[in-house]
Motif scaffolding. Sequence first.
Motif, PDB file in Angstrom:
ATOM      1  N   THR A 248       0.860  -1.181   0.000  1.00 52.89           N
ATOM      2  CA  THR A 248       0.000   0.000   0.000  1.00 52.89           C
ATOM      3  C   THR A 248       0.894   1.228   0.000  1.00 52.89           C
ATOM      4  OG1 THR A 248      -1.710  -1.161   1.249  1.00 52.89           O
ATOM      5  CG2 THR A 248      -1.833   1.242   1.215  1.00 52.89           C
ATOM      6  N   ILE A 249       0.551   2.192  -0.833  1.00 56.84           N
ATOM      7  CA  ILE A 249       1.391   3.383  -0.994  1.00 56.84           C
ATOM      8  C   ILE A 249       0.556   4.625  -0.710  1.00 56.84           C
ATOM      9  CG2 ILE A 249       2.771   4.735  -2.625  1.00 56.84           C
ATOM     10  CD1 ILE A 249       3.063   1.957  -4.166  1.00 56.84           C
ATOM     11  N   ARG A 250       1.079   5.488   0.122  1.00 56.60           N
ATOM     12  CA  ARG A 250       0.494   6.812   0.328  1.00 56.60           C
ATOM     13  C   ARG A 250       1.233   7.793  -0.571  1.00 56.60           C
ATOM     14  NH1 ARG A 250       0.768   6.300   6.904  1.00 56.60           N
ATOM     15  NH2 ARG A 250      -1.242   5.230   7.235  1.00 56.60           N
ATOM     16  N   PHE A 251       0.466   8.527  -1.388  1.00 56.64           N
ATOM     17  CA  PHE A 251       1.061   9.504  -2.285  1.00 56.64           C
ATOM     18  C   PHE A 251       1.009  10.892  -1.663  1.00 56.64           C
ATOM     19  CE2 PHE A 251      -0.008   6.002  -5.102  1.00 56.64           C
ATOM     20  CZ  PHE A 251       1.121   5.925  -5.905  1.00 56.64           C
ATOM     21  N   GLN A 252       1.852  11.771  -2.168  1.00 59.68           N
ATOM     22  CA  GLN A 252       1.995  13.095  -1.570  1.00 59.68           C
ATOM     23  C   GLN A 252       0.727  13.929  -1.689  1.00 59.68           C
ATOM     24  OE1 GLN A 252       5.609  15.073  -2.873  1.00 59.68           O
ATOM     25  NE2 GLN A 252       6.852  13.255  -2.527  1.00 59.68           N
ATOM     26  N   ASN A 253      -0.132  13.647  -2.674  1.00 56.03           N
ATOM     27  CA  ASN A 253      -1.368  14.421  -2.826  1.00 56.03           C
ATOM     28  C   ASN A 253      -2.502  13.866  -1.960  1.00 56.03           C
ATOM     29  OD1 ASN A 253      -2.090  12.070  -4.242  1.00 56.03           O
ATOM     30  ND2 ASN A 253      -3.427  13.234  -5.613  1.00 56.03           N
ATOM     31  N   GLY A 254      -2.220  12.808  -1.176  1.00 58.84           N
ATOM     32  CA  GLY A 254      -3.238  12.197  -0.342  1.00 58.84           C
ATOM     33  C   GLY A 254      -3.861  10.951  -0.928  1.00 58.84           C
ATOM     34  N   ALA A 255      -3.540  10.610  -2.154  1.00 60.18           N
ATOM     35  CA  ALA A 255      -4.085   9.413  -2.783  1.00 60.18           C
ATOM     36  C   ALA A 255      -3.497   8.153  -2.158  1.00 60.18           C
ATOM     37  CB  ALA A 255      -3.796   9.416  -4.281  1.00 60.18           C
ATOM     38  N   LEU A 256      -4.223   7.046  -2.308  1.00 62.17           N
ATOM     39  CA  LEU A 256      -3.744   5.735  -1.884  1.00 62.17           C
ATOM     40  C   LEU A 256      -3.558   4.849  -3.112  1.00 62.17           C
ATOM     41  CD1 LEU A 256      -5.863   4.818   1.282  1.00 62.17           C
ATOM     42  CD2 LEU A 256      -3.433   5.401   1.190  1.00 62.17           C
ATOM     43  N   GLY A 257      -2.510   4.038  -3.065  1.00 60.01           N
ATOM     44  CA  GLY A 257      -2.268   3.085  -4.139  1.00 60.01           C
ATOM     45  C   GLY A 257      -2.021   1.708  -3.576  1.00 60.01           C
ATOM     46  N   THR A 258      -2.384   0.683  -4.323  1.00 55.69           N
ATOM     47  CA  THR A 258      -2.044  -0.684  -3.954  1.00 55.69           C
ATOM     48  C   THR A 258      -1.346  -1.353  -5.121  1.00 55.69           C
ATOM     49  OG1 THR A 258      -4.211  -1.513  -4.665  1.00 55.69           O
ATOM     50  CG2 THR A 258      -3.953  -0.950  -2.338  1.00 55.69           C
ATOM     51  N   VAL A 259      -0.372  -2.194  -4.799  1.00 52.90           N
ATOM     52  CA  VAL A 259       0.332  -3.008  -5.786  1.00 52.90           C
ATOM     53  C   VAL A 259       0.295  -4.445  -5.292  1.00 52.90           C
ATOM     54  CG1 VAL A 259       2.541  -3.523  -6.881  1.00 52.90           C
ATOM     55  CG2 VAL A 259       1.870  -1.139  -6.519  1.00 52.90           C
ATOM     56  N   THR A 260      -0.261  -5.335  -6.093  1.00 53.71           N
ATOM     57  CA  THR A 260      -0.294  -6.758  -5.767  1.00 53.71           C
ATOM     58  C   THR A 260       0.431  -7.525  -6.863  1.00 53.71           C
ATOM     59  OG1 THR A 260      -2.404  -6.563  -4.617  1.00 53.71           O
ATOM     60  CG2 THR A 260      -1.774  -8.764  -5.353  1.00 53.71           C
ATOM     61  N   ALA A 261       1.284  -8.455  -6.455  1.00 50.82           N
ATOM     62  CA  ALA A 261       2.002  -9.289  -7.411  1.00 50.82           C
ATOM     63  C   ALA A 261       1.928 -10.737  -6.959  1.00 50.82           C
ATOM     64  CB  ALA A 261       3.459  -8.855  -7.535  1.00 50.82           C
ATOM     65  N   SER A 262       1.661 -11.625  -7.899  1.00 56.04           N
ATOM     66  CA  SER A 262       1.612 -13.054  -7.610  1.00 56.04           C
ATOM     67  C   SER A 262       2.244 -13.829  -8.753  1.00 56.04           C
ATOM     68  CB  SER A 262       0.171 -13.531  -7.425  1.00 56.04           C
ATOM     69  OG  SER A 262       0.116 -14.949  -7.318  1.00 56.04           O
ATOM     70  N   GLN A 263       2.981 -14.879  -8.395  1.00 56.53           N
ATOM     71  CA  GLN A 263       3.467 -15.823  -9.392  1.00 56.53           C
ATOM     72  C   GLN A 263       3.001 -17.233  -9.076  1.00 56.53           C
ATOM     73  OE1 GLN A 263       7.707 -14.656  -9.293  1.00 56.53           O
ATOM     74  NE2 GLN A 263       7.428 -13.681 -11.282  1.00 56.53           N
ATOM     75  N   ILE A 264       1.984 -17.338  -8.201  1.00 59.35           N
ATOM     76  CA  ILE A 264       1.510 -18.658  -7.772  1.00 59.35           C
ATOM     77  C   ILE A 264      -0.007 -18.794  -7.939  1.00 59.35           C
ATOM     78  CG2 ILE A 264       3.443 -19.258  -6.289  1.00 59.35           C
ATOM     79  CD1 ILE A 264       0.303 -17.786  -4.731  1.00 59.35           C
ATOM     80  N   SER A 265      -0.627 -17.977  -8.796  1.00 63.78           N
ATOM     81  CA  SER A 265      -2.079 -18.010  -8.999  1.00 63.78           C
ATOM     82  C   SER A 265      -2.407 -18.871 -10.216  1.00 63.78           C
ATOM     83  CB  SER A 265      -2.628 -16.592  -9.197  1.00 63.78           C
ATOM     84  OG  SER A 265      -2.376 -15.792  -8.066  1.00 63.78           O
ATOM     85  N   HIS A 266      -3.039 -20.019  -9.980  1.00 62.11           N
ATOM     86  CA  HIS A 266      -3.312 -20.986 -11.045  1.00 62.11           C
ATOM     87  C   HIS A 266      -3.973 -20.339 -12.254  1.00 62.11           C
ATOM     88  CE1 HIS A 266      -2.338 -24.883  -9.207  1.00 62.11           C
ATOM     89  NE2 HIS A 266      -2.702 -24.337  -8.054  1.00 62.11           N
ATOM     90  N   GLY A 267      -3.441 -20.669 -13.416  1.00 61.34           N
ATOM     91  CA  GLY A 267      -4.073 -20.272 -14.673  1.00 61.34           C
ATOM     92  C   GLY A 267      -3.822 -18.849 -15.106  1.00 61.34           C
ATOM     93  N   ARG A 268      -3.118 -18.077 -14.300  1.00 62.61           N
ATOM     94  CA  ARG A 268      -2.854 -16.681 -14.682  1.00 62.61           C
ATOM     95  C   ARG A 268      -1.538 -16.615 -15.442  1.00 62.61           C
ATOM     96  NH1 ARG A 268      -6.484 -14.003 -11.172  1.00 62.61           N
ATOM     97  NH2 ARG A 268      -6.094 -11.997 -12.216  1.00 62.61           N
ATOM     98  N   GLU A 269      -1.484 -15.779 -16.444  1.00 59.31           N
ATOM     99  CA  GLU A 269      -0.321 -15.723 -17.321  1.00 59.31           C
ATOM    100  C   GLU A 269       0.464 -14.429 -17.102  1.00 59.31           C
ATOM    101  OE1 GLU A 269      -2.342 -16.522 -21.019  1.00 59.31           O
ATOM    102  OE2 GLU A 269      -2.216 -18.703 -20.701  1.00 59.31           O
ATOM    103  N   ASN A 270       0.131 -13.387 -17.849  1.00 56.32           N
ATOM    104  CA  ASN A 270       0.776 -12.084 -17.630  1.00 56.32           C
ATOM    105  C   ASN A 270      -0.310 -11.033 -17.463  1.00 56.32           C
ATOM    106  OD1 ASN A 270       3.908 -12.043 -17.870  1.00 56.32           O
ATOM    107  ND2 ASN A 270       3.225 -13.509 -19.410  1.00 56.32           N
ATOM    108  N   ASP A 271      -1.067 -11.204 -16.379  1.00 59.92           N
ATOM    109  CA  ASP A 271      -2.258 -10.385 -16.164  1.00 59.92           C
ATOM    110  C   ASP A 271      -1.911  -9.131 -15.363  1.00 59.92           C
ATOM    111  OD1 ASP A 271      -4.817  -9.521 -16.219  1.00 59.92           O
ATOM    112  OD2 ASP A 271      -5.659 -11.114 -14.971  1.00 59.92           O
ATOM    113  N   LEU A 272      -1.359  -8.178 -16.075  1.00 54.93           N
ATOM    114  CA  LEU A 272      -1.093  -6.848 -15.512  1.00 54.93           C
ATOM    115  C   LEU A 272      -2.327  -5.997 -15.770  1.00 54.93           C
ATOM    116  CD1 LEU A 272       0.698  -4.522 -14.424  1.00 54.93           C
ATOM    117  CD2 LEU A 272       1.601  -4.271 -16.750  1.00 54.93           C
ATOM    118  N   PHE A 273      -2.969  -5.525 -14.715  1.00 61.78           N
ATOM    119  CA  PHE A 273      -4.136  -4.672 -14.898  1.00 61.78           C
ATOM    120  C   PHE A 273      -4.145  -3.556 -13.863  1.00 61.78           C
ATOM    121  CE2 PHE A 273      -5.419  -8.151 -12.175  1.00 61.78           C
ATOM    122  CZ  PHE A 273      -6.291  -7.625 -11.240  1.00 61.78           C
TER     123      PHE A 273
END
Length: 399
Positions: A248-273
Amino acid sequence: METINGQLNRKLRMALVGGGQGSFIGRVHSIAACLDNRAELVAGALSSNPEKAKASAPAYDIKPDRAYGSIEELVEQESSLPEDQRVDFISIATPNHTHFSIAKTAVEAGFNVVCDKPMTFDLAQAEELKALVESSGVVFAVSHNYTGYPLVRMAREMILNDELGEIQAIRSNYIQGWLRSRLEEEDQKQAAWRTDPAKSGAAGAFGDIATHAYNLGRYMTGLLPEEISCNLKIFAPGRQLDDYGHATIRFQNGALGTVTASQISHGRENDLFIEIDGTKGALAWRQEEPNQMVIRRNGQPHSVYTRDPNAPYMNESGAAACRLPSGHPEAFFEAFANIYRSAFDAMVQRISGQSFEAKDTIYPNVYDGVEGMFFIQQSVASSDENGAWLPFQCESARR
């Protein structure tokens, strides 16, 4: 005269480091760099094994006398050639732990560089490399290739033009499943080095793919980070580096961001969204369906933007990144090529003696590379402290 009215009257000459037999990304670099016929691959050090390096050269049409056994040999021999023969830039497509030494050798010799991500093995190396790039005046690009998709660049211009209003939330995810089992124990080359701390660095999935997810949000919004909290996990028993994580990232303007990464999720390939919420609207874009982007505004029908360089809704940045008419899918190679095409413009400016922008560029640069390494460092440090909030203000960050 090599340039006429600021245009180069020849192809840029490319050298490739890495990309030997069994490589995936080296071939991508060579195809992307040459896609627009502005460059040609003429030299290479294609493997750390000199025999394999020379044996791999015919597959790239590299002549034997320019198939080198090491980066040192490449730089020494190319530097001794006349200016109208030596390479203009060196592309680095090797495992993470080798990036710094190769890039340092190239930059110190005055060659422009296109480097795979993450840029270096750790933050200290990244900071040193940034200083070398600044003092040498070379063009340095980092292949965060997802920033080259037309609709990503269209979204970036829309956001910077306030069409979505103030950005308040970013959800960026990169989900794979290929490391669900311990492929590194089966002598699978790509798995072996990516799960080895001595070659991959301090992070596994977070260094490999979360860096892309984080960079995409930064690139599209321009928001500057302030703090980060992260939890990393190893789910495959015996693995040495994380295969799942969430930040979870707090940005300087007050926004919040999340980054999730997995390499162990069955059937997923290169699902960057990615999904981005603003006060005037929200957008969603998916790398596996790159030619569509959804814009949502309360009380209005959802709008599906397709990649169409001739459509009136397509802005200048998006249209400039297109090569084909609508309905003809453009994807990975073309996005990768857009990184090269933008960097080539700067290289031509350098060759012609002009000044060029080095920090706030359309292509990811050495400053993005430093920020990516800072992201990895602080993510790992936060996870080691059970998700503690840590400072995440990178002095090298682009605005």
